[in-house]
Design a protein around this motif. Structure first.
Motif, PDB file in Angstrom:
ATOM      1  N   ASP A 182       0.919  -1.149   0.097  1.00 25.94           N
ATOM      2  CA  ASP A 182       0.045  -0.032   0.263  1.00 25.94           C
ATOM      3  C   ASP A 182       0.926   1.337  -0.300  1.00 25.94           C
ATOM      4  N   THR A 183       1.996   1.146  -0.718  1.00 26.08           N
ATOM      5  CA  THR A 183       2.935   2.355  -0.629  1.00 26.08           C
ATOM      6  C   THR A 183       2.340   3.317  -1.509  1.00 26.08           C
ATOM      7  N   GLU A 184       2.401   4.568  -0.926  1.00 23.44           N
ATOM      8  CA  GLU A 184       1.728   5.956  -1.663  1.00 23.44           C
ATOM      9  C   GLU A 184       2.692   6.487  -2.547  1.00 23.44           C
ATOM     10  N   GLU A 185       2.142   7.371  -3.446  1.00 21.92           N
ATOM     11  CA  GLU A 185       3.065   8.171  -4.200  1.00 21.92           C
ATOM     12  C   GLU A 185       2.866   9.723  -4.105  1.00 21.92           C
ATOM     13  N   TRP A 186       3.947  10.261  -3.598  1.00 18.31           N
ATOM     14  CA  TRP A 186       3.867  11.638  -3.499  1.00 18.31           C
ATOM     15  C   TRP A 186       4.376  12.558  -4.331  1.00 18.31           C
ATOM     16  N   THR A 187       4.026  13.978  -4.306  1.00 25.29           N
ATOM     17  CA  THR A 187       4.674  14.723  -5.422  1.00 25.29           C
ATOM     18  C   THR A 187       5.401  15.903  -4.313  1.00 25.29           C
ATOM     19  N   ILE A 188       6.589  16.235  -4.695  1.00 30.82           N
ATOM     20  CA  ILE A 188       7.203  17.493  -4.024  1.00 30.82           C
ATOM     21  C   ILE A 188       6.575  19.016  -4.884  1.00 30.82           C
ATOM     22  N   ILE A 189       6.398  19.993  -4.020  1.00 31.99           N
ATOM     23  CA  ILE A 189       6.053  21.073  -4.552  1.00 31.99           C
ATOM     24  C   ILE A 189       7.308  22.279  -4.292  1.00 31.99           C
ATOM     25  N   GLU A 190       7.659  22.716  -5.314  1.00 38.43           N
ATOM     26  CA  GLU A 190       8.831  23.598  -5.362  1.00 38.43           C
ATOM     27  C   GLU A 190       8.360  25.077  -5.808  1.00 38.43           C
TER      28      GLU A 190
ATOM     29  N   GLY B 116       2.130  26.567 -12.516  1.00 37.03           N
ATOM     30  CA  GLY B 116       3.462  25.767 -12.605  1.00 37.03           C
ATOM     31  C   GLY B 116       3.257  24.836 -13.645  1.00 37.03           C
ATOM     32  N   LYS B 117       4.396  23.879 -13.323  1.00 39.67           N
ATOM     33  CA  LYS B 117       4.567  22.633 -14.524  1.00 39.67           C
ATOM     34  C   LYS B 117       4.758  21.370 -13.787  1.00 39.67           C
ATOM     35  N   VAL B 118       4.448  20.244 -14.150  1.00 41.36           N
ATOM     36  CA  VAL B 118       4.888  18.948 -13.701  1.00 41.36           C
ATOM     37  C   VAL B 118       6.078  18.447 -14.410  1.00 41.36           C
ATOM     38  N   VAL B 119       7.042  18.074 -13.431  1.00 38.19           N
ATOM     39  CA  VAL B 119       8.440  17.737 -13.892  1.00 38.19           C
ATOM     40  C   VAL B 119       8.656  16.223 -13.086  1.00 38.19           C
ATOM     41  N   SER B 120       8.928  15.394 -14.169  1.00 34.21           N
ATOM     42  CA  SER B 120       9.449  13.969 -13.485  1.00 34.21           C
ATOM     43  C   SER B 120      10.937  14.442 -13.060  1.00 34.21           C
ATOM     44  N   LEU B 121      11.006  13.528 -11.847  1.00 26.54           N
ATOM     45  CA  LEU B 121      12.276  13.380 -11.250  1.00 26.54           C
ATOM     46  C   LEU B 121      13.285  12.359 -12.020  1.00 26.54           C
TER      47      LEU B 121
ATOM     48  N   LEU C 247       6.092  19.345  -8.585  1.00 28.67           N
ATOM     49  CA  LEU C 247       5.345  20.586  -9.223  1.00 28.67           C
ATOM     50  C   LEU C 247       6.259  21.814  -9.225  1.00 28.67           C
ATOM     51  N   VAL C 248       6.613  22.568 -10.163  1.00 24.34           N
ATOM     52  CA  VAL C 248       7.708  23.441 -10.102  1.00 24.34           C
ATOM     53  C   VAL C 248       6.916  24.777 -10.357  1.00 24.34           C
ATOM     54  N   PHE C 249       6.742  25.937  -9.473  1.00 25.69           N
ATOM     55  CA  PHE C 249       6.306  26.977  -9.565  1.00 25.69           C
ATOM     56  C   PHE C 249       7.317  28.346  -9.540  1.00 25.69           C
TER      57      PHE C 249
END
Length: 125
Positions: free
Chosen positions: A11-19, A59-64, A108-110
């Motif tokens: 049940d591992t979640e997927e998170w996103t960083i906001i920059e 902003g825009k969505v960026v893959s790490l 997510l990069v702003f």
């Protein structure tokens, strides 16, 4: 030799960083921790919009390039006995276990300045 076990749960979640660029300040002395700072929305094209107070940021969505794992330290229950068969407490356990709580693959990069939200009210004649 110290063995560290890293286990991924089903049940591992997927998170996103906001920059964000710049500085975010609170009106109150208690800071930002645990407080809602704004509303995050996505338009029909998938562009993230962050609304903070009376300002909007695009902003825009960026893959790490390399994903991050968020680890939570725990103690293994499988090997709670020492080599001579005595029970070990949590502090004496030779095997540490880290569970992966979440995986971060995107951010997510702003980078633009916030734009004020202005509501135009039409005048009736």
């Amino acid at each position: 030799m110290v063995q560290i076990v890293i286990k991924k749960r089903s049940d591992t979640e997927e998170w996103t960083i906001i920059e964000m660029q710049g500085e975010l300040q609170s009106r109150y002395a208690n800071g930002l921790a645990g407080n809602n700072i704004g509303d995050l929305h996505f338009n029909k094209n998938g562009v993230p919009l962050l609304i903070i107070g009376h300002h909007i940021l695009y902003g825009k969505v960026v893959s790490l390039e390399k994903p991050f794992a968020v680890l939570v330290k725990g103690i293994s229950n499988e090997n709670n006995k020492s080599k001579n068969g005595n029970e070990l407490n949590d502090e004496d356990s030779a095997e540490n276990r880290y569970n992966i709580q979440a995986v971060i693959k995107t951010k997510l990069v702003f980078t633009t300045r916030p734009k004020p939200i202005i509501i135009h009210v039409s005048k009736k004649s």
